[in-house]
Design an enzyme around this catalytic site. Structure first.
Site, mmCIF file in Angstrom:
data_model
loop_
_atom_site.group_PDB
_atom_site.id
_atom_site.type_symbol
_atom_site.label_atom_id
_atom_site.label_comp_id
_atom_site.label_asym_id
_atom_site.label_seq_id
_atom_site.Cartn_x
_atom_site.Cartn_y
_atom_site.Cartn_z
ATOM 1 N N GLY A 278 -2.271 9.393 -1.044
ATOM 2 C CA GLY A 278 -2.245 7.966 -1.306
ATOM 3 C C GLY A 278 -1.405 7.203 -0.321
ATOM 4 N N ASP A 279 -0.898 7.878 0.703
ATOM 5 C CA ASP A 279 -0.110 7.223 1.740
ATOM 6 C C ASP A 279 -0.265 8.036 3.018
ATOM 7 O OD1 ASP A 279 1.856 5.580 3.069
ATOM 8 O OD2 ASP A 279 2.777 5.193 1.123
ATOM 9 N N ASP A 280 0.636 7.843 3.977
ATOM 10 C CA ASP A 280 0.496 8.514 5.271
ATOM 11 C C ASP A 280 0.464 10.032 5.096
ATOM 12 O OD1 ASP A 280 0.733 5.988 6.566
ATOM 13 O OD2 ASP A 280 2.907 6.123 6.392
#
Length: 484
Positions: A278-280
Protein backbone atom coordinates in the site's frame (compact mmCIF):
# COMPACT_ATOMS: atom_id res chain seq x y z
CA UNK A 1 34.16 -7.58 3.81
CA UNK A 2 32.53 -9.88 1.32
CA UNK A 3 29.78 -12.02 2.83
CA UNK A 4 29.63 -15.70 1.86
CA UNK A 5 26.36 -17.60 2.03
CA UNK A 6 26.96 -21.03 3.48
CA UNK A 7 24.78 -24.00 4.19
CA UNK A 8 24.98 -25.30 7.74
CA UNK A 9 25.12 -28.83 9.14
CA UNK A 10 24.04 -29.41 12.73
CA UNK A 11 24.17 -32.58 14.80
CA UNK A 12 22.94 -33.20 18.32
CA UNK A 13 25.32 -33.02 21.22
CA UNK A 14 25.09 -33.35 24.99
CA UNK A 15 23.37 -30.50 26.84
CA UNK A 16 25.50 -27.88 28.55
CA UNK A 17 25.06 -25.76 31.67
CA UNK A 18 22.95 -28.52 33.23
CA UNK A 19 19.97 -27.58 31.06
CA UNK A 20 18.46 -30.70 29.49
CA UNK A 21 17.82 -29.44 26.01
CA UNK A 22 19.12 -30.54 22.62
CA UNK A 23 21.86 -28.37 21.23
CA UNK A 24 23.74 -28.54 18.01
CA UNK A 25 27.22 -28.67 16.72
CA UNK A 26 28.21 -27.46 13.33
CA UNK A 27 30.17 -29.55 10.90
CA UNK A 28 31.74 -27.70 8.03
CA UNK A 29 31.72 -29.34 4.61
CA UNK A 30 34.01 -27.22 2.43
CA UNK A 31 32.31 -23.83 1.90
CA UNK A 32 28.85 -25.31 1.60
CA UNK A 33 27.17 -26.69 4.67
CA UNK A 34 23.97 -28.70 5.06
CA UNK A 35 21.80 -27.73 8.00
CA UNK A 36 19.95 -30.64 9.53
CA UNK A 37 18.70 -29.40 12.87
CA UNK A 38 18.21 -32.77 14.51
CA UNK A 39 15.95 -32.69 17.50
CA UNK A 40 16.03 -36.20 18.91
CA UNK A 41 12.82 -38.01 19.77
CA UNK A 42 12.90 -37.92 23.55
CA UNK A 43 11.20 -36.66 26.68
CA UNK A 44 13.15 -34.01 28.56
CA UNK A 45 12.42 -31.64 31.42
CA UNK A 46 12.61 -28.09 30.11
CA UNK A 47 11.65 -25.33 32.55
CA UNK A 48 9.59 -27.88 34.41
CA UNK A 49 7.68 -29.03 31.29
CA UNK A 50 7.73 -32.42 29.62
CA UNK A 51 8.63 -31.86 25.98
CA UNK A 52 8.47 -34.43 23.20
CA UNK A 53 10.67 -33.55 20.24
CA UNK A 54 10.23 -34.71 16.69
CA UNK A 55 13.03 -34.99 14.18
CA UNK A 56 13.20 -32.17 11.64
CA UNK A 57 15.62 -31.66 8.81
CA UNK A 58 15.98 -28.38 6.99
CA UNK A 59 18.58 -26.38 5.18
CA UNK A 60 19.06 -22.69 4.58
CA UNK A 61 21.58 -20.09 3.50
CA UNK A 62 23.20 -18.06 6.24
CA UNK A 63 26.03 -15.64 6.84
CA UNK A 64 27.26 -17.71 9.80
CA UNK A 65 26.97 -21.06 11.56
CA UNK A 66 25.57 -21.67 15.07
CA UNK A 67 26.75 -24.03 17.78
CA UNK A 68 23.57 -24.35 19.88
CA UNK A 69 19.86 -24.70 19.17
CA UNK A 70 16.45 -24.90 20.74
CA UNK A 71 12.85 -25.23 19.58
CA UNK A 72 10.11 -22.86 20.70
CA UNK A 73 8.21 -25.84 22.07
CA UNK A 74 11.07 -26.43 24.52
CA UNK A 75 10.01 -23.21 26.24
CA UNK A 76 6.29 -23.87 26.41
CA UNK A 77 5.30 -22.63 22.97
CA UNK A 78 1.86 -23.69 21.75
CA UNK A 79 1.12 -23.31 18.05
CA UNK A 80 -2.68 -23.38 18.14
CA UNK A 81 -3.23 -19.81 16.93
CA UNK A 82 -4.91 -18.68 20.16
CA UNK A 83 -2.45 -19.28 23.01
CA UNK A 84 -0.07 -16.37 23.62
CA UNK A 85 3.58 -17.28 23.05
CA UNK A 86 5.07 -13.95 24.07
CA UNK A 87 6.67 -15.41 27.19
CA UNK A 88 7.85 -18.53 25.33
CA UNK A 89 9.68 -16.43 22.75
CA UNK A 90 11.33 -14.21 25.31
CA UNK A 91 12.27 -17.15 27.55
CA UNK A 92 13.80 -18.95 24.58
CA UNK A 93 15.78 -15.91 23.48
CA UNK A 94 16.92 -15.15 27.02
CA UNK A 95 18.13 -18.71 27.51
CA UNK A 96 19.89 -18.98 24.16
CA UNK A 97 21.56 -15.60 24.70
CA UNK A 98 24.01 -17.20 27.12
CA UNK A 99 25.66 -18.95 24.16
CA UNK A 100 26.52 -15.86 22.13
CA UNK A 101 30.21 -16.24 23.02
CA UNK A 102 30.11 -20.03 22.60
CA UNK A 103 29.30 -20.33 18.92
CA UNK A 104 25.93 -18.61 18.96
CA UNK A 105 22.47 -20.16 18.82
CA UNK A 106 19.44 -20.83 16.64
CA UNK A 107 15.81 -20.71 17.74
CA UNK A 108 13.66 -23.00 15.64
CA UNK A 109 9.95 -22.27 15.18
CA UNK A 110 8.22 -25.51 14.10
CA UNK A 111 4.97 -25.86 12.12
CA UNK A 112 1.99 -24.19 13.75
CA UNK A 113 0.32 -20.83 14.27
CA UNK A 114 2.21 -18.99 16.97
CA UNK A 115 0.33 -16.03 18.41
CA UNK A 116 2.68 -13.60 20.14
CA UNK A 117 3.22 -10.04 21.11
CA UNK A 118 6.37 -8.21 20.12
CA UNK A 119 9.65 -9.72 21.24
CA UNK A 120 13.25 -8.54 21.39
CA UNK A 121 16.32 -10.22 20.01
CA UNK A 122 18.97 -9.56 22.67
CA UNK A 123 21.86 -11.78 21.61
CA UNK A 124 24.65 -11.50 19.07
CA UNK A 125 25.35 -14.49 16.82
CA UNK A 126 21.69 -15.49 16.85
CA UNK A 127 19.40 -17.05 14.22
CA UNK A 128 15.60 -17.15 14.24
CA UNK A 129 14.40 -19.85 11.82
CA UNK A 130 10.77 -20.37 10.75
CA UNK A 131 9.67 -23.70 9.31
CA UNK A 132 7.77 -23.36 6.03
CA UNK A 133 4.52 -24.21 7.86
CA UNK A 134 5.21 -21.88 10.77
CA UNK A 135 3.15 -18.69 11.04
CA UNK A 136 3.92 -15.99 13.58
CA UNK A 137 0.68 -14.13 14.34
CA UNK A 138 1.18 -10.65 15.76
CA UNK A 139 -1.08 -10.06 18.74
CA UNK A 140 -3.85 -7.50 18.25
CA UNK A 141 -3.84 -6.76 21.98
CA UNK A 142 -2.13 -3.36 22.31
CA UNK A 143 -1.04 -4.18 25.86
CA UNK A 144 1.42 -6.65 24.29
CA UNK A 145 3.20 -3.78 22.53
CA UNK A 146 5.62 -1.64 24.53
CA UNK A 147 5.75 2.08 23.75
CA UNK A 148 9.28 3.32 23.06
CA UNK A 149 10.90 6.67 22.30
CA UNK A 150 10.84 8.06 18.75
CA UNK A 151 13.93 7.63 16.63
CA UNK A 152 16.42 10.46 17.25
CA UNK A 153 16.70 11.19 13.53
CA UNK A 154 12.91 11.70 13.34
CA UNK A 155 12.17 13.53 16.58
CA UNK A 156 8.67 12.10 16.77
CA UNK A 157 6.64 9.16 15.56
CA UNK A 158 5.61 8.98 11.92
CA UNK A 159 1.89 8.66 12.68
CA UNK A 160 1.63 10.83 15.78
CA UNK A 161 3.71 13.09 17.96
CA UNK A 162 5.65 11.43 20.74
CA UNK A 163 6.44 7.76 21.10
CA UNK A 164 5.82 4.71 18.99
CA UNK A 165 4.91 1.09 19.51
CA UNK A 166 7.89 -1.23 19.45
CA UNK A 167 8.25 -3.34 16.33
CA UNK A 168 7.03 -6.94 16.25
CA UNK A 169 10.58 -8.31 16.03
CA UNK A 170 12.96 -5.75 17.49
CA UNK A 171 16.64 -5.53 18.36
CA UNK A 172 19.33 -2.96 19.00
CA UNK A 173 23.14 -2.98 19.15
CA UNK A 174 23.38 -6.46 17.66
CA UNK A 175 26.07 -8.22 15.65
CA UNK A 176 25.53 -11.19 13.34
CA UNK A 177 21.77 -11.77 13.52
CA UNK A 178 19.82 -13.87 11.01
CA UNK A 179 16.02 -13.90 10.67
CA UNK A 180 15.19 -16.55 8.10
CA UNK A 181 13.30 -19.71 7.25
CA UNK A 182 12.09 -21.78 4.35
CA UNK A 183 9.38 -19.21 3.56
CA UNK A 184 7.72 -19.32 6.93
CA UNK A 185 5.23 -16.51 7.47
CA UNK A 186 5.09 -13.45 9.72
CA UNK A 187 1.53 -12.11 9.80
CA UNK A 188 1.21 -8.62 11.30
CA UNK A 189 -2.61 -8.85 11.45
CA UNK A 190 -2.59 -5.16 10.66
CA UNK A 191 -6.23 -4.43 9.87
CA UNK A 192 -7.14 -3.01 13.34
CA UNK A 193 -4.10 -0.73 13.15
CA UNK A 194 -5.10 0.47 9.67
CA UNK A 195 -8.62 1.22 10.89
CA UNK A 196 -7.32 3.28 13.81
CA UNK A 197 -5.01 5.17 11.49
CA UNK A 198 -7.86 6.04 9.13
CA UNK A 199 -10.10 7.10 12.05
CA UNK A 200 -7.38 9.19 13.71
CA UNK A 201 -7.54 7.07 16.86
CA UNK A 202 -3.85 6.17 17.20
CA UNK A 203 -2.17 7.27 20.43
CA UNK A 204 1.25 6.24 19.19
CA UNK A 205 2.87 5.40 15.87
CA UNK A 206 2.02 1.94 14.56
CA UNK A 207 4.59 -0.86 14.95
CA UNK A 208 6.71 -2.22 12.10
CA UNK A 209 7.21 -5.94 11.54
CA UNK A 210 11.02 -6.15 11.77
CA UNK A 211 13.25 -3.33 13.01
CA UNK A 212 16.91 -3.61 13.99
CA UNK A 213 18.81 -0.55 15.23
CA UNK A 214 22.54 0.18 15.57
CA UNK A 215 23.42 -3.30 14.32
CA UNK A 216 25.96 -4.92 12.02
CA UNK A 217 25.96 -8.08 9.88
CA UNK A 218 22.24 -8.62 9.56
CA UNK A 219 20.44 -11.10 7.28
CA UNK A 220 16.68 -11.20 6.71
CA UNK A 221 15.82 -13.86 4.14
CA UNK A 222 13.42 -16.50 2.81
CA UNK A 223 10.34 -15.28 4.62
CA UNK A 224 6.81 -14.22 3.75
CA UNK A 225 5.59 -11.08 5.51
CA UNK A 226 1.91 -10.22 5.32
CA UNK A 227 -0.40 -7.49 6.62
CA UNK A 228 2.09 -5.39 8.54
CA UNK A 229 0.55 -2.66 10.72
CA UNK A 230 2.89 -0.22 8.93
CA UNK A 231 6.39 -0.60 7.42
CA UNK A 232 7.59 -4.17 7.03
CA UNK A 233 11.41 -4.25 7.27
CA UNK A 234 13.22 -1.27 8.76
CA UNK A 235 16.98 -1.61 9.30
CA UNK A 236 18.09 1.62 10.96
CA UNK A 237 21.52 3.06 11.88
CA UNK A 238 22.99 -0.27 10.76
CA UNK A 239 25.60 -1.67 8.38
CA UNK A 240 26.20 -4.79 6.30
CA UNK A 241 22.56 -5.72 5.88
CA UNK A 242 21.20 -8.36 3.48
CA UNK A 243 17.49 -8.67 2.68
CA UNK A 244 17.02 -11.51 0.22
CA UNK A 245 14.29 -13.82 -1.01
CA UNK A 246 11.54 -12.07 0.92
CA UNK A 247 7.89 -11.90 -0.17
CA UNK A 248 5.89 -8.99 1.26
CA UNK A 249 2.16 -8.57 0.70
CA UNK A 250 -0.56 -6.28 2.00
CA UNK A 251 -3.76 -4.87 0.50
CA UNK A 252 -2.82 -2.11 -1.92
CA UNK A 253 -5.18 0.17 0.00
CA UNK A 254 -3.46 -0.42 3.35
CA UNK A 255 -1.79 2.74 4.70
CA UNK A 256 2.01 3.05 4.79
CA UNK A 257 2.76 -0.65 4.43
CA UNK A 258 6.14 0.06 2.83
CA UNK A 259 8.12 -3.04 1.95
CA UNK A 260 11.78 -2.46 2.82
CA UNK A 261 13.04 0.84 4.25
CA UNK A 262 16.81 1.07 4.82
CA UNK A 263 17.22 4.12 7.04
CA UNK A 264 20.61 5.71 7.79
CA UNK A 265 22.33 2.46 6.83
CA UNK A 266 25.60 1.64 5.09
CA UNK A 267 26.35 -1.32 2.84
CA UNK A 268 22.93 -2.87 2.22
CA UNK A 269 21.84 -5.42 -0.38
CA UNK A 270 18.17 -6.00 -1.25
CA UNK A 271 17.81 -8.85 -3.71
CA UNK A 272 15.22 -11.25 -5.15
CA UNK A 273 12.23 -9.77 -3.34
CA UNK A 274 8.56 -9.61 -4.37
CA UNK A 275 6.45 -6.84 -2.85
CA UNK A 276 2.76 -5.95 -3.11
CA UNK A 277 2.23 -2.89 -0.99
CA UNK A 278 0.00 0.00 0.00
CA UNK A 279 3.04 2.27 -0.17
CA UNK A 280 6.56 2.33 -1.60
CA UNK A 281 8.04 -1.10 -2.24
CA UNK A 282 11.50 0.13 -1.25
CA UNK A 283 11.87 3.51 0.47
CA UNK A 284 15.38 4.78 1.17
CA UNK A 285 15.52 7.15 4.13
CA UNK A 286 17.90 8.99 6.49
CA UNK A 287 15.99 11.14 8.96
CA UNK A 288 13.46 13.95 9.01
CA UNK A 289 14.25 17.67 8.70
CA UNK A 290 16.22 19.24 11.58
CA UNK A 291 16.42 15.91 13.43
CA UNK A 292 17.92 14.09 10.46
CA UNK A 293 20.31 16.96 9.79
CA UNK A 294 21.51 16.92 13.41
CA UNK A 295 21.85 13.13 13.51
CA UNK A 296 23.81 13.27 10.26
CA UNK A 297 23.88 9.60 9.26
CA UNK A 298 23.34 9.00 5.51
CA UNK A 299 22.16 5.90 3.76
CA UNK A 300 24.87 4.90 1.30
CA UNK A 301 26.23 1.96 -0.65
CA UNK A 302 22.85 0.38 -1.28
CA UNK A 303 22.34 -2.25 -3.98
CA UNK A 304 18.85 -3.32 -5.11
CA UNK A 305 18.63 -6.21 -7.56
CA UNK A 306 15.82 -8.35 -9.00
CA UNK A 307 12.96 -6.57 -7.28
CA UNK A 308 9.34 -7.08 -8.36
CA UNK A 309 6.80 -4.51 -7.19
CA UNK A 310 3.05 -3.85 -7.33
CA UNK A 311 1.89 -0.63 -5.65
CA UNK A 312 -0.80 1.37 -7.48
CA UNK A 313 -0.48 4.44 -5.25
CA UNK A 314 3.27 4.60 -4.66
CA UNK A 315 6.77 4.05 -6.01
CA UNK A 316 8.80 1.00 -6.90
CA UNK A 317 11.85 2.70 -5.40
CA UNK A 318 11.50 5.94 -3.43
CA UNK A 319 14.36 8.10 -2.23
CA UNK A 320 13.01 10.10 0.70
CA UNK A 321 11.01 11.87 1.69
CA UNK A 322 12.91 11.68 4.97
CA UNK A 323 16.42 12.11 3.54
CA UNK A 324 17.88 14.87 5.71
CA UNK A 325 20.95 12.85 6.65
CA UNK A 326 21.73 12.24 2.97
CA UNK A 327 21.35 9.42 0.46
CA UNK A 328 24.22 8.46 -1.82
CA UNK A 329 25.57 5.67 -4.00
CA UNK A 330 22.35 3.77 -4.60
CA UNK A 331 22.37 1.18 -7.40
CA UNK A 332 19.37 -0.69 -8.73
CA UNK A 333 19.11 -3.14 -11.62
CA UNK A 334 16.76 -5.77 -13.01
CA UNK A 335 13.63 -4.16 -11.60
CA UNK A 336 10.07 -5.13 -12.59
CA UNK A 337 6.99 -3.10 -11.68
CA UNK A 338 3.37 -3.68 -12.63
CA UNK A 339 0.42 -1.40 -11.90
CA UNK A 340 2.59 0.90 -9.83
CA UNK A 341 2.39 4.68 -9.55
CA UNK A 342 6.02 5.39 -10.44
CA UNK A 343 9.25 3.62 -11.28
CA UNK A 344 11.70 5.76 -9.33
CA UNK A 345 10.63 8.72 -7.22
CA UNK A 346 12.77 11.28 -5.41
CA UNK A 347 10.81 13.00 -2.64
CA UNK A 348 12.16 16.03 -0.83
CA UNK A 349 11.27 19.60 0.13
CA UNK A 350 12.50 22.92 1.47
CA UNK A 351 13.49 22.29 5.09
CA UNK A 352 14.84 18.81 4.45
CA UNK A 353 18.46 19.77 3.85
CA UNK A 354 20.63 16.75 3.13
CA UNK A 355 21.21 15.40 -0.35
CA UNK A 356 20.33 12.68 -2.85
CA UNK A 357 23.27 11.99 -5.14
CA UNK A 358 25.02 9.33 -7.16
CA UNK A 359 21.93 7.30 -7.99
CA UNK A 360 22.25 4.63 -10.71
CA UNK A 361 19.31 2.64 -12.09
CA UNK A 362 19.35 0.31 -15.09
CA UNK A 363 17.31 -2.52 -16.53
CA UNK A 364 13.75 -1.64 -15.52
CA UNK A 365 10.68 -3.30 -17.07
CA UNK A 366 7.50 -1.40 -16.24
CA UNK A 367 3.86 -1.97 -17.14
CA UNK A 368 0.83 0.19 -16.33
CA UNK A 369 2.45 3.13 -14.61
CA UNK A 370 1.33 6.64 -13.84
CA UNK A 371 4.88 7.98 -14.09
CA UNK A 372 8.17 6.35 -15.08
CA UNK A 373 10.28 9.14 -13.57
CA UNK A 374 9.10 11.40 -10.78
CA UNK A 375 11.08 13.93 -8.79
CA UNK A 376 9.28 16.06 -6.25
CA UNK A 377 10.73 19.15 -4.56
CA UNK A 378 7.57 20.05 -2.66
CA UNK A 379 6.92 16.94 -0.57
CA UNK A 380 6.40 19.17 2.40
CA UNK A 381 5.26 17.23 5.46
CA UNK A 382 7.34 18.24 8.49
CA UNK A 383 7.71 16.77 11.99
CA UNK A 384 7.05 20.19 13.58
CA UNK A 385 7.43 23.89 12.89
CA UNK A 386 11.07 24.03 13.99
CA UNK A 387 12.57 23.05 10.67
CA UNK A 388 14.98 25.46 8.95
CA UNK A 389 13.30 27.05 5.90
CA UNK A 390 16.79 27.72 4.52
CA UNK A 391 17.76 24.04 4.62
CA UNK A 392 17.66 23.23 0.93
CA UNK A 393 18.29 19.68 -0.30
CA UNK A 394 20.85 18.92 -3.01
CA UNK A 395 19.75 16.49 -5.72
CA UNK A 396 22.49 15.68 -8.24
CA UNK A 397 23.99 12.98 -10.45
CA UNK A 398 20.84 10.94 -11.01
CA UNK A 399 21.27 8.28 -13.71
CA UNK A 400 18.67 6.11 -15.45
CA UNK A 401 19.26 3.81 -18.39
CA UNK A 402 17.95 0.74 -20.25
CA UNK A 403 14.28 1.06 -19.36
CA UNK A 404 11.21 -0.25 -21.17
CA UNK A 405 7.73 0.82 -20.08
CA UNK A 406 4.25 0.39 -21.51
CA UNK A 407 0.78 1.71 -20.75
CA UNK A 408 2.18 4.82 -19.10
CA UNK A 409 0.12 7.93 -18.27
CA UNK A 410 3.08 10.32 -18.16
CA UNK A 411 6.73 9.67 -19.00
CA UNK A 412 8.28 12.06 -16.52
CA UNK A 413 7.33 14.61 -13.90
CA UNK A 414 10.54 16.27 -12.79
CA UNK A 415 9.97 19.17 -10.41
CA UNK A 416 12.96 20.70 -8.66
CA UNK A 417 12.91 23.62 -6.22
CA UNK A 418 13.00 27.23 -7.49
CA UNK A 419 16.46 28.57 -6.74
CA UNK A 420 17.63 25.04 -5.89
CA UNK A 421 17.42 23.03 -9.12
CA UNK A 422 18.03 19.29 -9.37
CA UNK A 423 21.14 18.83 -11.51
CA UNK A 424 23.12 16.17 -13.34
CA UNK A 425 20.13 14.11 -14.45
CA UNK A 426 21.01 11.58 -17.14
CA UNK A 427 18.44 9.40 -18.95
CA UNK A 428 19.57 7.02 -21.70
CA UNK A 429 18.14 4.19 -23.83
CA UNK A 430 14.56 4.46 -22.59
CA UNK A 431 11.41 3.47 -24.52
CA UNK A 432 8.08 4.49 -23.05
CA UNK A 433 4.79 3.47 -24.68
CA UNK A 434 2.07 5.85 -23.59
CA UNK A 435 -1.43 4.70 -22.63
CA UNK A 436 -4.51 5.66 -24.59
CA UNK A 437 -5.51 8.06 -21.82
CA UNK A 438 -2.01 9.51 -21.49
CA UNK A 439 -1.41 13.16 -20.66
CA UNK A 440 -1.09 15.40 -23.69
CA UNK A 441 2.25 16.61 -22.30
CA UNK A 442 4.37 13.45 -21.75
CA UNK A 443 7.08 15.32 -19.82
CA UNK A 444 6.71 18.10 -17.26
CA UNK A 445 10.06 19.57 -16.17
CA UNK A 446 10.78 22.55 -13.92
CA UNK A 447 13.94 23.59 -12.09
CA UNK A 448 16.03 20.67 -13.31
CA UNK A 449 18.95 20.20 -15.69
CA UNK A 450 20.53 17.22 -17.39
CA UNK A 451 20.98 15.27 -20.60
CA UNK A 452 19.20 12.51 -22.47
CA UNK A 453 20.04 10.09 -25.25
CA UNK A 454 17.85 7.59 -27.09
CA UNK A 455 14.70 8.39 -25.14
CA UNK A 456 11.14 7.96 -26.51
CA UNK A 457 8.97 10.00 -26.30
CA UNK A 458 11.25 12.98 -26.70
CA UNK A 459 12.14 14.45 -23.30
CA UNK A 460 11.64 18.04 -22.22
CA UNK A 461 14.11 20.68 -23.37
CA UNK A 462 15.76 20.87 -19.94
CA UNK A 463 17.13 17.37 -20.60
CA UNK A 464 19.44 18.29 -23.44
CA UNK A 465 19.35 15.67 -26.15
CA UNK A 466 22.62 14.12 -27.25
CA UNK A 467 23.32 12.71 -30.73
CA UNK A 468 23.19 9.02 -31.63
CA UNK A 469 26.98 8.86 -31.50
CA UNK A 470 26.96 10.12 -27.95
CA UNK A 471 28.11 7.70 -25.27
CA UNK A 472 26.03 8.68 -22.24
CA UNK A 473 27.62 9.47 -18.92
CA UNK A 474 24.88 7.61 -17.08
CA UNK A 475 26.78 4.33 -17.18
CA UNK A 476 26.26 2.00 -14.27
CA UNK A 477 29.35 1.78 -12.00
CA UNK A 478 31.58 -1.19 -12.79
CA UNK A 479 33.19 -1.54 -9.36
CA UNK A 480 31.32 -3.68 -6.84
CA UNK A 481 30.04 -2.55 -3.49
CA UNK A 482 31.41 -4.49 -0.54
CA UNK A 483 28.01 -6.02 0.22
CA UNK A 484 27.86 -7.46 -3.30
Amino acid sequence: MKRTYNYLSLKSQKPKMGFKQSHTRIQVINIVFVLAAVILTSSRDVNGRKVHHREYYFEYSSINCREHSGSLTDFGGVGDGTTSNTKAFQDAINYLSQFESEGGSILYVPPGKWLTGSFNITSDHFTLFLHQDAVLLASQDESEWTVIEPLPSYGRGRDTEGGRYISFIFGTNLTDVVITGDNGTIDGQGEPWWDKFHKGELQYTRPYLIELLYSDNIQISNLTLVNSPSWNIHPTYSSNVIVQGVTITAPVTSPNTDGINPDSCTNVRIQDCYIVSGDDCVAVKSGWDEYGIAFGMPTKQLFIKRLTCISPSSATIALGSEMSGGIEDVRAEDIVAINTESGVRIKTAVGRGGYVKDIYVKGMTLKTMKYVFWMTGNYGSHPDNNYDPNALPAVENINYRDIVAENVTMAGRLEGIPGDPFTGICISNVTIELAQNAKKLPWNCTDISGISSGVTPQPCDLLTQQGEEYSPSCDFPTEHLLID
